[in-house]
Design a protein around this motif. Sequence first.
Motif, PDB file in Angstrom:
ATOM      1  N   GLN A  29       8.661  -3.140   7.388  1.00  0.00           N
ATOM      2  CA  GLN A  29       9.934  -3.792   7.068  1.00  0.00           C
ATOM      3  C   GLN A  29      10.039  -3.833   5.546  1.00  0.00           C
ATOM      4  O   GLN A  29       9.345  -4.612   4.900  1.00  0.00           O
ATOM      5  CB  GLN A  29       9.944  -5.230   7.596  1.00  0.00           C
ATOM      6  CG  GLN A  29       9.518  -5.378   9.039  1.00  0.00           C
ATOM      7  CD  GLN A  29      10.568  -4.830   9.980  1.00  0.00           C
ATOM      8  OE1 GLN A  29      11.757  -5.022   9.749  1.00  0.00           O
ATOM      9  NE2 GLN A  29      10.138  -4.124  11.022  1.00  0.00           N
ATOM     10  N   PHE A  30      10.900  -2.972   4.987  1.00  0.00           N
ATOM     11  CA  PHE A  30      11.002  -2.900   3.527  1.00  0.00           C
ATOM     12  C   PHE A  30      11.946  -3.967   2.999  1.00  0.00           C
ATOM     13  O   PHE A  30      12.865  -4.387   3.714  1.00  0.00           O
ATOM     14  CB  PHE A  30      11.501  -1.518   3.109  1.00  0.00           C
ATOM     15  CG  PHE A  30      10.455  -0.446   3.281  1.00  0.00           C
ATOM     16  CD1 PHE A  30       9.439  -0.316   2.341  1.00  0.00           C
ATOM     17  CD2 PHE A  30      10.479   0.402   4.374  1.00  0.00           C
ATOM     18  CE1 PHE A  30       8.476   0.658   2.500  1.00  0.00           C
ATOM     19  CE2 PHE A  30       9.507   1.376   4.541  1.00  0.00           C
ATOM     20  CZ  PHE A  30       8.511   1.500   3.600  1.00  0.00           C
ATOM     21  N   PRO A  31      11.761  -4.388   1.735  1.00  0.00           N
ATOM     22  CA  PRO A  31      12.745  -5.288   1.135  1.00  0.00           C
ATOM     23  C   PRO A  31      14.113  -4.597   1.085  1.00  0.00           C
ATOM     24  O   PRO A  31      14.191  -3.364   1.058  1.00  0.00           O
ATOM     25  CB  PRO A  31      12.218  -5.531  -0.282  1.00  0.00           C
ATOM     26  CG  PRO A  31      10.835  -5.008  -0.305  1.00  0.00           C
ATOM     27  CD  PRO A  31      10.673  -4.059   0.808  1.00  0.00           C
ATOM     28  N   LYS A  32      15.171  -5.390   1.027  1.00  0.00           N
ATOM     29  CA  LYS A  32      16.528  -4.837   1.153  1.00  0.00           C
ATOM     30  C   LYS A  32      16.871  -3.854   0.035  1.00  0.00           C
ATOM     31  O   LYS A  32      17.532  -2.857   0.244  1.00  0.00           O
ATOM     32  CB  LYS A  32      17.553  -5.977   1.156  1.00  0.00           C
ATOM     33  CG  LYS A  32      17.439  -6.799   2.430  1.00  0.00           C
ATOM     34  CD  LYS A  32      18.767  -7.370   2.851  1.00  0.00           C
ATOM     35  CE  LYS A  32      18.681  -7.914   4.258  1.00  0.00           C
ATOM     36  NZ  LYS A  32      17.622  -8.959   4.395  1.00  0.00           N
ATOM     37  N   ASP A  33      16.399  -4.164  -1.203  1.00  0.00           N
ATOM     38  CA  ASP A  33      16.802  -3.314  -2.326  1.00  0.00           C
ATOM     39  C   ASP A  33      15.943  -2.060  -2.456  1.00  0.00           C
ATOM     40  O   ASP A  33      16.118  -1.282  -3.383  1.00  0.00           O
ATOM     41  CB  ASP A  33      16.773  -4.120  -3.632  1.00  0.00           C
ATOM     42  CG  ASP A  33      15.430  -4.821  -3.816  1.00  0.00           C
ATOM     43  OD1 ASP A  33      14.663  -4.919  -2.821  1.00  0.00           O
ATOM     44  OD2 ASP A  33      15.143  -5.265  -4.944  1.00  0.00           O
ATOM     45  N   PHE A  34      14.978  -1.849  -1.552  1.00  0.00           N
ATOM     46  CA  PHE A  34      14.121  -0.670  -1.650  1.00  0.00           C
ATOM     47  C   PHE A  34      14.772   0.507  -0.917  1.00  0.00           C
ATOM     48  O   PHE A  34      15.125   0.388   0.259  1.00  0.00           O
ATOM     49  CB  PHE A  34      12.743  -0.965  -1.051  1.00  0.00           C
ATOM     50  CG  PHE A  34      11.775   0.176  -1.207  1.00  0.00           C
ATOM     51  CD1 PHE A  34      11.212   0.450  -2.440  1.00  0.00           C
ATOM     52  CD2 PHE A  34      11.442   0.989  -0.125  1.00  0.00           C
ATOM     53  CE1 PHE A  34      10.323   1.501  -2.601  1.00  0.00           C
ATOM     54  CE2 PHE A  34      10.562   2.034  -0.276  1.00  0.00           C
ATOM     55  CZ  PHE A  34      10.000   2.302  -1.517  1.00  0.00           C
ATOM     56  N   PRO A  35      14.962   1.641  -1.606  1.00  0.00           N
ATOM     57  CA  PRO A  35      15.651   2.763  -0.956  1.00  0.00           C
ATOM     58  C   PRO A  35      14.746   3.437   0.077  1.00  0.00           C
ATOM     59  O   PRO A  35      13.715   4.007  -0.264  1.00  0.00           O
ATOM     60  CB  PRO A  35      15.952   3.703  -2.125  1.00  0.00           C
ATOM     61  CG  PRO A  35      14.954   3.369  -3.171  1.00  0.00           C
ATOM     62  CD  PRO A  35      14.562   1.946  -2.981  1.00  0.00           C
ATOM     63  N   THR A  36      15.116   3.355   1.348  1.00  0.00           N
ATOM     64  CA  THR A  36      14.354   4.042   2.399  1.00  0.00           C
ATOM     65  C   THR A  36      15.228   5.155   2.976  1.00  0.00           C
ATOM     66  O   THR A  36      16.436   4.984   3.108  1.00  0.00           O
ATOM     67  CB  THR A  36      13.973   3.080   3.555  1.00  0.00           C
ATOM     68  OG1 THR A  36      15.091   2.212   3.777  1.00  0.00           O
ATOM     69  CG2 THR A  36      12.756   2.267   3.216  1.00  0.00           C
ATOM     70  N   PRO A  37      14.638   6.308   3.288  1.00  0.00           N
ATOM     71  CA  PRO A  37      15.422   7.403   3.836  1.00  0.00           C
ATOM     72  C   PRO A  37      16.050   7.002   5.173  1.00  0.00           C
ATOM     73  O   PRO A  37      15.376   6.414   6.032  1.00  0.00           O
ATOM     74  CB  PRO A  37      14.409   8.537   4.018  1.00  0.00           C
ATOM     75  CG  PRO A  37      13.071   7.889   3.954  1.00  0.00           C
ATOM     76  CD  PRO A  37      13.207   6.655   3.154  1.00  0.00           C
ATOM     77  N   ALA A  38      17.322   7.308   5.317  1.00  0.00           N
ATOM     78  CA  ALA A  38      18.019   6.911   6.543  1.00  0.00           C
ATOM     79  C   ALA A  38      17.479   7.713   7.724  1.00  0.00           C
ATOM     80  O   ALA A  38      17.106   8.865   7.585  1.00  0.00           O
ATOM     81  CB  ALA A  38      19.512   7.159   6.374  1.00  0.00           C
ATOM     82  N   LEU A  83       0.838  -1.209   0.000  1.00  0.00           N
ATOM     83  CA  LEU A  83       0.000   0.000   0.000  1.00  0.00           C
ATOM     84  C   LEU A  83       0.872   1.258   0.000  1.00  0.00           C
ATOM     85  O   LEU A  83       0.551   2.249  -0.647  1.00  0.00           O
ATOM     86  CB  LEU A  83      -0.913   0.025   1.236  1.00  0.00           C
ATOM     87  CG  LEU A  83      -2.095  -0.927   1.220  1.00  0.00           C
ATOM     88  CD1 LEU A  83      -2.763  -0.946   2.583  1.00  0.00           C
ATOM     89  CD2 LEU A  83      -3.100  -0.496   0.158  1.00  0.00           C
ATOM     90  N   TYR A  84       1.978   1.206   0.719  1.00  0.00           N
ATOM     91  CA  TYR A  84       2.831   2.393   0.841  1.00  0.00           C
ATOM     92  C   TYR A  84       3.612   2.639  -0.444  1.00  0.00           C
ATOM     93  O   TYR A  84       3.720   3.781  -0.909  1.00  0.00           O
ATOM     94  CB  TYR A  84       3.800   2.226   2.016  1.00  0.00           C
ATOM     95  CG  TYR A  84       4.727   3.410   2.189  1.00  0.00           C
ATOM     96  CD1 TYR A  84       4.247   4.589   2.753  1.00  0.00           C
ATOM     97  CD2 TYR A  84       6.056   3.358   1.784  1.00  0.00           C
ATOM     98  CE1 TYR A  84       5.071   5.695   2.892  1.00  0.00           C
ATOM     99  CE2 TYR A  84       6.884   4.460   1.918  1.00  0.00           C
ATOM    100  CZ  TYR A  84       6.388   5.619   2.482  1.00  0.00           C
ATOM    101  OH  TYR A  84       7.202   6.719   2.619  1.00  0.00           O
ATOM    102  N   ALA A  85       4.166   1.582  -1.015  1.00  0.00           N
ATOM    103  CA  ALA A  85       4.992   1.725  -2.217  1.00  0.00           C
ATOM    104  C   ALA A  85       4.850   0.450  -3.049  1.00  0.00           C
ATOM    105  O   ALA A  85       5.651  -0.473  -2.921  1.00  0.00           O
ATOM    106  CB  ALA A  85       6.446   1.945  -1.824  1.00  0.00           C
ATOM    107  N   PRO A  86       3.830   0.372  -3.915  1.00  0.00           N
ATOM    108  CA  PRO A  86       3.587  -0.869  -4.672  1.00  0.00           C
ATOM    109  C   PRO A  86       4.816  -1.393  -5.421  1.00  0.00           C
ATOM    110  O   PRO A  86       5.058  -2.602  -5.394  1.00  0.00           O
ATOM    111  CB  PRO A  86       2.463  -0.484  -5.636  1.00  0.00           C
ATOM    112  CG  PRO A  86       1.792   0.674  -4.995  1.00  0.00           C
ATOM    113  CD  PRO A  86       2.830   1.399  -4.220  1.00  0.00           C
ATOM    114  N   PRO A  87       5.627  -0.526  -6.068  1.00  0.00           N
ATOM    115  CA  PRO A  87       6.747  -1.092  -6.835  1.00  0.00           C
ATOM    116  C   PRO A  87       7.792  -1.780  -5.956  1.00  0.00           C
ATOM    117  O   PRO A  87       8.602  -2.547  -6.467  1.00  0.00           O
ATOM    118  CB  PRO A  87       7.371   0.127  -7.524  1.00  0.00           C
ATOM    119  CG  PRO A  87       6.349   1.202  -7.429  1.00  0.00           C
ATOM    120  CD  PRO A  87       5.562   0.931  -6.206  1.00  0.00           C
ATOM    121  N   ALA A  88       7.767  -1.532  -4.624  1.00  0.00           N
ATOM    122  CA  ALA A  88       8.740  -2.180  -3.742  1.00  0.00           C
ATOM    123  C   ALA A  88       8.543  -3.686  -3.720  1.00  0.00           C
ATOM    124  O   ALA A  88       9.502  -4.435  -3.519  1.00  0.00           O
ATOM    125  CB  ALA A  88       8.620  -1.615  -2.323  1.00  0.00           C
TER     126      ALA A  88
END
Lengths: 510, 265
Positions: B220-229, B184-189
Amino acid sequence: MNENENSSLGGVGAAAPARAAAAARPPSEVSSSEIDASCRVPLLALFGGAALWLVIGLALSLAAIMTFHKPDLFADCAWLTYGRVQPAANDALLYGFCIPAALGVMLWIFARLSRSELALPLVPVVAANLWHLGVFIGVVAILLGDNTGFAWLEFPRGSSVLLFAAFLLIAISAVATFGARRERELYPSHWFLLAALFWFPWIYSTANLFLLAHHPVRGVAQLAVDSWFANNLLFVWLALAGVGTAFYFLPKIAGHPLQSHYLALFAFWTLVLFGTWMGIAASAPLPAWMPALSSTAAALTIVPLLAIVTIASRTVWGSVAGHWRNSPFCFIGSGMDLFLISSLMLIAAACPQISRVTEFTWFGPAQTQLQILGFFAMTMFGAIYEALPRVMGFELPFPKLVRVQFWLCLLGVLLWAGSLASGGIEQGMKLNETSAAFADSTGVVLIFLRAGTTGLLFILLGSLLFAANIFAMTLKWKIALLKSLIAVIKSPLEAGSACASLRRDKEVKS
Amino acid sequence: MKNGFSVFLAAFIALGFSWCGFVLAPVKQLGTAKQTAVLNSSDIYPLQRSGNATLGLQVYRANGCAACHTEQVRQDGVACDVVLTSAGKNPTAVSNLVAALKLTSLTKDDAGAVSDQITAAGGKVETHINATGADIARGWGVRRSVAEDFLYDDPVQPGSLRAGPDLSNIGVRDPDLNWQLVHLYAPPAVVKNSAMPPFRFLFEVRKLAAGDAPSPDALQFPKDFPTPAGCEVVPTPEAKRLAAYLLSLKADAPLYDAPFTSVMK
């Protein structure tokens, strides 16, 4: 049509001589210009709001389709998310534009056919404002997330009550005008338009009472009621109002009587008997007798469709060459052509073999867009351009824009609905191909949606030209009204100052 | 038609007929529907959704999810498989017979004939019923959607366009809450080439000071998804309700009007 009607065709703008002629006639006769003048304020109230909602609805449609160009465009903006903007756009077009435009045209046609002034002229003015207020509340509520969740019935209860009351008020005025008619005999337009006046209160109250009351019906019974309502509004009501309008204007402009009265009677009966049973999708999770009955009714609806097309083409046959420069004629004529196409799409999509491909695809939205923006909007543009100059007593301010608008709207709607329909067929074939990934079925549509956006832009431009004509006319009328008001206010002052100078003269003399 | 009354009468008759047919009859037939028994089981179907999921239906409605998603699975028909459960006293004859016969994707009548033959030879069989169709092959459901699936929903959200996949069985297909929320937050992730608009307005991005423990609800995002530090994404109550509703969408019970054999995995 009758002589009185025909003689008024060329008499646009000749208000003053007509008034003089009216004074010479016995008091029971009412001239066309007096009838037109009685419709002026109600029609301006209905058409002005309709033009505004048309522009807003198309702008919202454009905002909705932008999601398919850039999915995260409105990711942080709740009220512009696709699921809210899309129904808001549809409802702004259907409830904001189509219905009030049709009601205005109906009032005028009833007054003209009755050869009497509009009865209770203040009632439709109040009703028009109530109606547009209801649409405003409804559209804002959808954008704020107060969508009822039922297709084509998204407006919340508060807004529905206003719409229902406003419709009844306008219907009262229309029926009172109808009752004051001078000839007992009815024209085919009368049947279609009277039926439309009767239809809406029934279907709208049923849908609201069964779906939005304190104890709505349970489970899929909601789906059945909503499908019945949506079909009766989108197909039957729009057909009754649009075809009734075309059956009034086409013979007038072509200068031939309607061909023929009996075929029109047949078309009317078959339309209301068969058309009302459509609308239940083939695979709906409902008892099997309902979709079966619905697709049978869809097949039978070919009969009234052919009858209507035969009547329209036989009526205008031979006069097309003479009238193709006449913009209202082109609008209404192409409206009837688009009615044929959109109804055939609806009937085809109800056929079980075809619905295996088209169901749940963009083919469905293509059909409704063609019905609303193609058939109905084109017919209403023509009718309004034909009626409004007579009602106002002066010509359109930008007559050249009408021609531009015609081509923009026609090409736009063909491109818009055409792309959605072909995208839908491609999508349906991919969906049935189990080896293709689901993303393929959404991927093939993107290019069509993007091409269709151009068409939507064309229609939006056309609607801006329409609104420009309507608003310039309203403004011109208001300025004229203001001028006469100032003249009325000034006249006693001037008279007063004349008296004062007289008095001064007397004092000097004494 | 000579007068206004006859027009009224014509419209009244025509609309009245269809009102009785498509409003009154379904309300009578379906409006009093109750839970039904699940085939070959003592369970009943459907169960009332949980409180959060019932609230989630309202989030689903408010954001018009049904504009792009259906909750209706279509089915072409059924195919039967005959499964040998015991070879009986004459295993050689039965296994020869089984090797010679076609046992999968049979019509109902053929399956009956085959099982009769095997039973006559002394074997024991079971007949499994599978729904067929493109939607079922896609894994969107195990059977067609029926009226019972919508019993407790108000408003029902069957949808009419598949700009996105069907959701009638999403709770079975993707039962992971974190997956649903990230989607829901970021479908392409989580879905490549997703055309779905992100619903970022249902989430809160919070700054995390050094040493702060992240919220237990944080995505908990997938590893390759860029999340702001230094930030965490936390679902609002609305997002949690919506996800609870999605997880509650499970049209997976075999019913009398839509039978299939559920195979234990």
